[in-house]
Design a protein around this motif. Structure first.
Motif, PDB file in Angstrom:
ATOM      1  N   LEU A 155      89.450  18.372  17.960  1.00  0.00           N
ATOM      2  CA  LEU A 155      90.672  18.867  17.344  1.00  0.00           C
ATOM      3  C   LEU A 155      91.912  18.297  18.017  1.00  0.00           C
ATOM      4  CD1 LEU A 155      88.498  21.529  17.466  1.00  0.00           C
ATOM      5  CD2 LEU A 155      90.274  22.399  15.959  1.00  0.00           C
ATOM      6  N   PHE A 156      92.914  17.998  17.184  1.00  0.00           N
ATOM      7  CA  PHE A 156      94.218  17.588  17.695  1.00  0.00           C
ATOM      8  C   PHE A 156      95.298  18.263  16.854  1.00  0.00           C
ATOM      9  CE2 PHE A 156      93.291  14.598  14.330  1.00  0.00           C
ATOM     10  CZ  PHE A 156      94.512  14.315  13.734  1.00  0.00           C
ATOM     11  N   ASP A 157      96.458  18.417  17.461  1.00  0.00           N
ATOM     12  CA  ASP A 157      97.602  19.060  16.817  1.00  0.00           C
ATOM     13  C   ASP A 157      98.402  17.991  16.086  1.00  0.00           C
ATOM     14  OD1 ASP A 157     100.062  20.247  16.205  1.00  0.00           O
ATOM     15  OD2 ASP A 157     100.177  21.372  18.072  1.00  0.00           O
ATOM     16  N   LEU A 158      98.501  18.130  14.757  1.00  0.00           N
ATOM     17  CA  LEU A 158      99.200  17.127  13.948  1.00  0.00           C
ATOM     18  C   LEU A 158     100.672  16.991  14.326  1.00  0.00           C
ATOM     19  CD1 LEU A 158      97.591  18.059  10.523  1.00  0.00           C
ATOM     20  CD2 LEU A 158      97.430  15.812  11.625  1.00  0.00           C
ATOM     21  N   THR A 159     101.241  17.993  14.976  1.00  0.00           N
ATOM     22  CA  THR A 159     102.658  17.927  15.355  1.00  0.00           C
ATOM     23  C   THR A 159     102.863  17.378  16.761  1.00  0.00           C
ATOM     24  OG1 THR A 159     102.772  20.177  16.284  1.00  0.00           O
ATOM     25  CG2 THR A 159     103.058  19.950  13.903  1.00  0.00           C
ATOM     26  N   LEU A 205     102.719  23.068   9.505  1.00  0.00           N
ATOM     27  CA  LEU A 205     103.913  22.622  10.240  1.00  0.00           C
ATOM     28  C   LEU A 205     104.126  21.119  10.077  1.00  0.00           C
ATOM     29  CD1 LEU A 205     103.391  24.640  13.558  1.00  0.00           C
ATOM     30  CD2 LEU A 205     104.682  25.315  11.513  1.00  0.00           C
ATOM     31  N   PHE A 206     103.040  20.408   9.971  1.00  0.00           N
ATOM     32  CA  PHE A 206     103.057  18.944   9.839  1.00  0.00           C
ATOM     33  C   PHE A 206     103.811  18.508   8.586  1.00  0.00           C
ATOM     34  CE2 PHE A 206     100.600  15.163   8.229  1.00  0.00           C
ATOM     35  CZ  PHE A 206     100.988  14.254   9.203  1.00  0.00           C
ATOM     36  N   ILE A 207     103.639  19.225   7.473  1.00  0.00           N
ATOM     37  CA  ILE A 207     104.262  18.801   6.218  1.00  0.00           C
ATOM     38  C   ILE A 207     105.779  18.989   6.220  1.00  0.00           C
ATOM     39  CG2 ILE A 207     102.217  19.143   4.788  1.00  0.00           C
ATOM     40  CD1 ILE A 207     103.313  21.849   3.949  1.00  0.00           C
ATOM     41  N   ASP A 208     106.320  19.702   7.203  1.00  0.00           N
ATOM     42  CA  ASP A 208     107.769  19.867   7.307  1.00  0.00           C
ATOM     43  C   ASP A 208     108.419  18.745   8.115  1.00  0.00           C
ATOM     44  OD1 ASP A 208     107.748  22.206   5.831  1.00  0.00           O
ATOM     45  OD2 ASP A 208     107.447  23.471   7.603  1.00  0.00           O
ATOM     46  N   LEU A 209     107.601  17.881   8.721  1.00  0.00           N
ATOM     47  CA  LEU A 209     108.137  16.771   9.510  1.00  0.00           C
ATOM     48  C   LEU A 209     108.455  15.588   8.601  1.00  0.00           C
ATOM     49  CD1 LEU A 209     105.671  17.047  12.527  1.00  0.00           C
ATOM     50  CD2 LEU A 209     107.934  18.096  12.257  1.00  0.00           C
ATOM     51  N   PHE A 260      92.327  17.459   7.735  1.00  0.00           N
ATOM     52  CA  PHE A 260      93.544  18.143   8.168  1.00  0.00           C
ATOM     53  C   PHE A 260      93.451  19.591   7.699  1.00  0.00           C
ATOM     54  CE2 PHE A 260      96.642  14.263   8.259  1.00  0.00           C
ATOM     55  CZ  PHE A 260      95.859  13.672   9.234  1.00  0.00           C
ATOM     56  N   CYS A 261      93.775  20.528   8.573  1.00  0.00           N
ATOM     57  CA  CYS A 261      93.631  21.938   8.214  1.00  0.00           C
ATOM     58  C   CYS A 261      94.807  22.765   8.715  1.00  0.00           C
ATOM     59  CB  CYS A 261      92.319  22.496   8.774  1.00  0.00           C
ATOM     60  SG  CYS A 261      92.362  22.863  10.546  1.00  0.00           S
ATOM     61  N   SER A 262      94.878  23.969   8.196  1.00  0.00           N
ATOM     62  CA  SER A 262      95.831  24.965   8.674  1.00  0.00           C
ATOM     63  C   SER A 262      95.138  26.319   8.672  1.00  0.00           C
ATOM     64  CB  SER A 262      97.072  25.024   7.772  1.00  0.00           C
ATOM     65  OG  SER A 262      97.830  26.196   8.042  1.00  0.00           O
ATOM     66  N   THR A 263      94.990  26.909   9.851  1.00  0.00           N
ATOM     67  CA  THR A 263      94.404  28.250   9.909  1.00  0.00           C
ATOM     68  C   THR A 263      95.401  29.299   9.433  1.00  0.00           C
ATOM     69  OG1 THR A 263      95.003  28.364  12.252  1.00  0.00           O
ATOM     70  CG2 THR A 263      92.760  27.700  11.732  1.00  0.00           C
ATOM     71  N   ALA A 264      96.691  29.038   9.641  1.00  0.00           N
ATOM     72  CA  ALA A 264      97.716  29.998   9.218  1.00  0.00           C
ATOM     73  C   ALA A 264      97.753  30.129   7.701  1.00  0.00           C
ATOM     74  CB  ALA A 264      99.084  29.582   9.747  1.00  0.00           C
ATOM     75  N   LYS A 265      97.551  29.021   6.992  1.00  0.00           N
ATOM     76  CA  LYS A 265      97.624  29.012   5.526  1.00  0.00           C
ATOM     77  C   LYS A 265      96.260  28.863   4.862  1.00  0.00           C
ATOM     78  CE  LYS A 265     102.115  29.237   5.694  1.00  0.00           C
ATOM     79  NZ  LYS A 265     102.827  30.472   5.300  1.00  0.00           N
ATOM     80  N   SER A 266      95.195  28.925   5.656  1.00  0.00           N
ATOM     81  CA  SER A 266      93.816  28.841   5.132  1.00  0.00           C
ATOM     82  C   SER A 266      93.589  27.559   4.328  1.00  0.00           C
ATOM     83  CB  SER A 266      93.489  30.067   4.266  1.00  0.00           C
ATOM     84  OG  SER A 266      93.564  31.252   5.026  1.00  0.00           O
ATOM     85  N   ILE A 267      94.007  26.450   4.885  1.00  0.00           N
ATOM     86  CA  ILE A 267      93.834  25.151   4.229  1.00  0.00           C
ATOM     87  C   ILE A 267      92.673  24.407   4.891  1.00  0.00           C
ATOM     88  CG2 ILE A 267      94.902  22.905   3.735  1.00  0.00           C
ATOM     89  CD1 ILE A 267      97.629  24.338   3.811  1.00  0.00           C
ATOM     90  N   ASN A 268      91.644  24.131   4.120  1.00  0.00           N
ATOM     91  CA  ASN A 268      90.491  23.318   4.544  1.00  0.00           C
ATOM     92  C   ASN A 268      89.649  23.921   5.660  1.00  0.00           C
ATOM     93  OD1 ASN A 268      90.894  21.326   2.635  1.00  0.00           O
ATOM     94  ND2 ASN A 268      91.910  19.895   4.022  1.00  0.00           N
ATOM     95  N   ASN A 275      92.755  11.700   0.174  1.00  0.00           N
ATOM     96  CA  ASN A 275      93.084  10.595   1.077  1.00  0.00           C
ATOM     97  C   ASN A 275      94.500  10.064   0.918  1.00  0.00           C
ATOM     98  OD1 ASN A 275      92.819   9.205  -1.353  1.00  0.00           O
ATOM     99  ND2 ASN A 275      90.714   8.551  -0.886  1.00  0.00           N
ATOM    100  N   GLU A 276      95.362  10.838   0.265  1.00  0.00           N
ATOM    101  CA  GLU A 276      96.759  10.435   0.110  1.00  0.00           C
ATOM    102  C   GLU A 276      97.574  10.909   1.308  1.00  0.00           C
ATOM    103  OE1 GLU A 276      98.184   8.551  -2.226  1.00  0.00           O
ATOM    104  OE2 GLU A 276      96.213   8.228  -3.165  1.00  0.00           O
ATOM    105  N   VAL A 277      98.342  10.005   1.900  1.00  0.00           N
ATOM    106  CA  VAL A 277      99.188  10.352   3.042  1.00  0.00           C
ATOM    107  C   VAL A 277     100.167  11.449   2.635  1.00  0.00           C
ATOM    108  CG1 VAL A 277     100.994   9.513   4.593  1.00  0.00           C
ATOM    109  CG2 VAL A 277      98.987   8.100   4.127  1.00  0.00           C
ATOM    110  N   GLY A 278     100.263  12.469   3.464  1.00  0.00           N
ATOM    111  CA  GLY A 278     101.118  13.605   3.170  1.00  0.00           C
ATOM    112  C   GLY A 278     100.345  14.807   2.672  1.00  0.00           C
TER     113      GLY A 278
END
Length: 252
Positions: A106-110, A143-147, A172-180, A203-206
């Motif tokens: 695991l790594f932090d996208l931000t 948080l990554f999508i706001d950058l 890419f996932c988000s536990t806060a928003k239950s993504i993936n 596989n689309e960037v963003g």
């Protein structure tokens, strides 16, 4: 990964006994590794207990949780090992890696430095267990999508390169928003048991990347061959893999 087979017998209303039904149990150990504060504990607790809490303290040593999922006649028991990311706990890395069928990196996208650290985590984990299937997971996508878009493109493309080198599915996932979150473990099961997963790739960037179809297969094939040889030599009647190679694992 271990397997047990349980035989249960259904009794009909008239007192007659029906044919016994076979139910198998497979235990799968999964290690979660990566730098401190990348969201390992958050992911584990979200998957097992469906809880997200921003106030998690840093893991001191190793956390451990279990979850059972069922596929057809088999109960899958996930044993999740979350290793603290501080360097003083590196001596505990064998606890999270030895015996694991899957290791989630695991790594932090931000925080790009946590992606760079994956190289060392992967090197050390591979030295302890080179048969585990790797999964590369970027956390905190919400948080990554706001950058800015340039940063998103750079991190997405770099992580894709890492995934290719590691021969690892990338999610890419988000536990806060239950993504993936659920999809991480669906991909893990699909790779372990050579199941056909019906989840579409992203596989689309963003977007929250989900790339897995051509990655993570080499280790699986060699590991399955080794297990087949061991099963043959032991003449086991009930193996750990009860799924045909063309089985389909349908997403929820």
């Amino acid at each position: 990964m271990s397997s047990n087979t349980e035989t249960t017998t259904n009794t009909e209303n008239n007192g007659q006994r029906s044919l016994p039904s076979m139910r198998n149990q497979v235990d799968i150990q999964v290690g979660l590794v990566g730098d401190a504060q990348v969201g390992k504990t958050s992911l584990m607790v979200k998957y097992v207990q469906n809880i997200f809490d921003e106030e998690y303290t840093q893991t001191l040593g190793v956390n451990f949780l279990k979850r059972k999922v069922s596929i057809r006649s088999t109960d899958i028991i996930f044993s999740l090992m979350d290793l603290g990311g501080q360097r003083e706990f590196i001596n505990m890395l064998p606890i999270a890696t030895l015996g694991s069928s899957v290791i989630i990196f695991l790594f932090d996208l931000t925080r790009p430095e946590t992606l760079n650290s994956i190289k060392e985590w992967y090197r050390q984990a591979l030295g302890l267990n080179d048969s585990a299937i790797p999964l590369l997971v970027g956390t905190k996508y919400d948080l990554f999508i706001d950058l800015d878009e340039e940063y998103q493109a750079k991190i997405s493309k770099t992580s894709m390169k890492y995934a290719q080198v590691m021969d690892s599915p990338l999610i890419f996932c988000s536990t806060a928003k239950s993504i993936n979150v659920q999809k991480i473990f669906k991909v893990a099961l699909a790779k372990i048991f050579n199941l056909t997963l019906t989840v579409p790739e992203i596989n689309e960037v963003g977007d929250p990347l989900l790339i897995y179809k051509t990655l993570g297969n080499k280790k699986h094939k060699s590991t399955q061959q080794d297990k087949s040889r061991r099963r043959s030599s032991k003449n086991e009647e009930h193996s750990t893999s009860h799924y045909p190679s063309n089985a389909t694992y349908v997403s929820e």
